[in-house]
Design an enzyme around this catalytic site. Structure first.
Site, PDB file in Angstrom:
ATOM      1  N   GLY A 101       0.828  -1.205   0.000  1.00  0.00           N
ATOM      2  CA  GLY A 101       0.000   0.000   0.000  1.00  0.00           C
ATOM      3  C   GLY A 101       0.857   1.248   0.000  1.00  0.00           C
ATOM      4  N   ALA A 102       1.984   1.201  -0.730  1.00  0.00           N
ATOM      5  CA  ALA A 102       2.954   2.293  -0.695  1.00  0.00           C
ATOM      6  C   ALA A 102       2.410   3.587  -1.295  1.00  0.00           C
ATOM      7  CB  ALA A 102       4.231   1.880  -1.437  1.00  0.00           C
ATOM      8  N   GLY A 158      -0.617   4.724  -0.950  1.00  0.00           N
ATOM      9  CA  GLY A 158      -1.567   5.350  -0.039  1.00  0.00           C
ATOM     10  C   GLY A 158      -0.882   6.424   0.791  1.00  0.00           C
ATOM     11  N   LEU A 159      -1.675   7.260   1.422  1.00  0.00           N
ATOM     12  CA  LEU A 159      -1.117   8.391   2.164  1.00  0.00           C
ATOM     13  C   LEU A 159      -0.188   7.924   3.281  1.00  0.00           C
ATOM     14  CD1 LEU A 159      -1.229  11.463   2.184  1.00  0.00           C
ATOM     15  CD2 LEU A 159      -3.161  11.333   3.770  1.00  0.00           C
ATOM     16  N   VAL A 178      -0.877  -2.019   9.869  1.00  0.00           N
ATOM     17  CA  VAL A 178      -1.318  -0.638  10.028  1.00  0.00           C
ATOM     18  C   VAL A 178      -2.801  -0.507   9.676  1.00  0.00           C
ATOM     19  CG1 VAL A 178      -0.955   1.743   9.262  1.00  0.00           C
ATOM     20  CG2 VAL A 178       1.002   0.196   9.503  1.00  0.00           C
ATOM     21  N   HIS A 199      -8.032  -0.862  19.250  1.00  0.00           N
ATOM     22  CA  HIS A 199      -7.773   0.410  18.576  1.00  0.00           C
ATOM     23  C   HIS A 199      -9.100   0.955  18.056  1.00  0.00           C
ATOM     24  CE1 HIS A 199      -5.480   3.455  16.564  1.00  0.00           C
ATOM     25  NE2 HIS A 199      -5.821   3.066  15.344  1.00  0.00           N
TER      26      HIS A 199
END
Length: 352
Positions: free
Chosen positions: A7-8, A10-11, A125, A180
């Site tokens: 997911g590089a 993505g923000l 993440v 979370h």
């Protein structure tokens, strides 16, 4: 060192890559795999060009990877998938988020288990972080998988306490445990303020808590979440932030990121910072106690699910739970959150 960021583009993924370079954790002798979908290939190539332009002398080797089968790294950051929308008038439920991301978690976990070298460590993440950890732990082994949500919540907790007392965050030892999101459990009993004796710490803790005790924390968090949501839905973000600022530190931990997300700013920089901080420990060769979502099998309080707890983390994974003091209400709340998370995970995976 080989690091893969799934997911590089993505923000958060993008910030993780740049922070790894800026903080000196990935340099010319290292390699970062930028992992994304085939439809994102052009964007990945543009990202490589931009990073090389910015950090030419310091940049690691940058590879583009378009298939989960081709991931080859010692450390893997999973930051892909659907995220909660920032439109407060079109909210996404956690159930819908789980339904959307579960197939992605499964496909990557299976591929890494089948084609990896068998020693990869995965830092989850993406949300729901507990679900991501559960899936990867089932495929790779639970001691090789961490969720960073509890560490990020713990950093926020320490920052809120430090800011209110006028201290540096390094002088505050405190943990935010549990789930979370809505299942946070502040471990006030474990609070240590370096430079203060036990009586001074007790007095400061009383001031920080503003009369809110552990027995009523979950109820207060739910009520204040509804209040802040109402303000956001009225497009009164300024009042939402002002209101959050009036609350005790442990409630601010849960509500400030909520308001930040719906402001449109999101929390990508803070999320990437917490992620890279965990990676720093895993790369160091030393062990440290950190809060993380891990798959428990009764090691602490007989909890048998994925939950945020303090664990001993090193370059080979998490070795053991590091119990911290809890009062009776904190103990009961953490166990209750554990049961709730276990029920959710079974429901989400059964519905797949």
């Amino acid at each position: 060192m080989n690091i893969a960021v799934i997911g590089a583009t993505g923000l958060t993924g993008h910030h993780v890559v740049t922070q790894l370079i800026l903080k000196g954790l990935a340099g010319p002798m290292d390699r970062i795999q930028l992992v994304g979908r085939r439809s994102a290939e052009a964007r990945l190539r543009g990202m490589v060009a931009d990073i090389r332009d910015a950090f030419f002398e310091a940049a690691p080797e940058l590879d583009i990877t378009l298939s989960p089968n081709d991931i080859a790294a010692e450390l893997i950051v999973f930051a892909a998938g659907v995220t909660l929308p920032t439109d407060s008038h079109a909210p996404m439920t956690r159930d819908a988020l789980a339904q959307a991301n579960l197939p992605l978690f499964e496909s990557y976990a299976r591929a890494i288990a089948q084609h990896g070298h068998g020693h990869e460590l995965v830092l989850m993440v993406s949300n729901p972080v507990e679900l991501g950890v559960a899936v990867f732990a089932r495929h790779l082994g639970r001691h090789r998988v961490f969720g960073m949500g509890a560490y990020q919540d713990t950093l926020r907790f320490r920052r809120e306490i430090a800011g209110e007392l006028g201290l540096t965050r390094q002088r505050v030892e405190a943990y935010m445990l549990g789930e979370h999101g809505s299942g946070l459990v502040p471990a006030w009993s474990a609070l240590r303020l370096h430079g203060f004796d036990a009586e001074e710490t007790r007095q400061l803790k009383k001031r920080l808590r503003r009369g809110l005790d552990s027995a009523h924390y979950a109820e207060a968090l739910a009520a204040e979440t509804r209040r802040v949501r109402e303000l956001i839905e009225r497009d009164d973000l300024a009042e939402a932030f002002r209101h959050v600022g009036t609350l005790p530190a442990d409630l601010r931990v849960g509500l400030a990121p909520f308001a930040t997300h719906y402001s449109g700013a999101k929390t990508a920089v803070a999320t990437a910072n917490a992620t890279v901080d965990m990676l720093r420990v895993m790369l160091s060769g030393h062990q440290a106690v950190m809060a993380a979502q891990v798959a428990l099998e009764g090691e602490w309080l007989e909890i048998d699910t994925v939950l945020g707890v303090p664990v001993l983390v090193g370059h080979q994974g998490w070795a053991s739970v590091h119990p911290v003091p809890l009062d009776a209400h904190e103990h009961a709340q953490l166990c209750a959150v554990g049961r709730s998370v276990g029920d959710k995970l079974r429901e989400w995976e059964a519905a797949a």
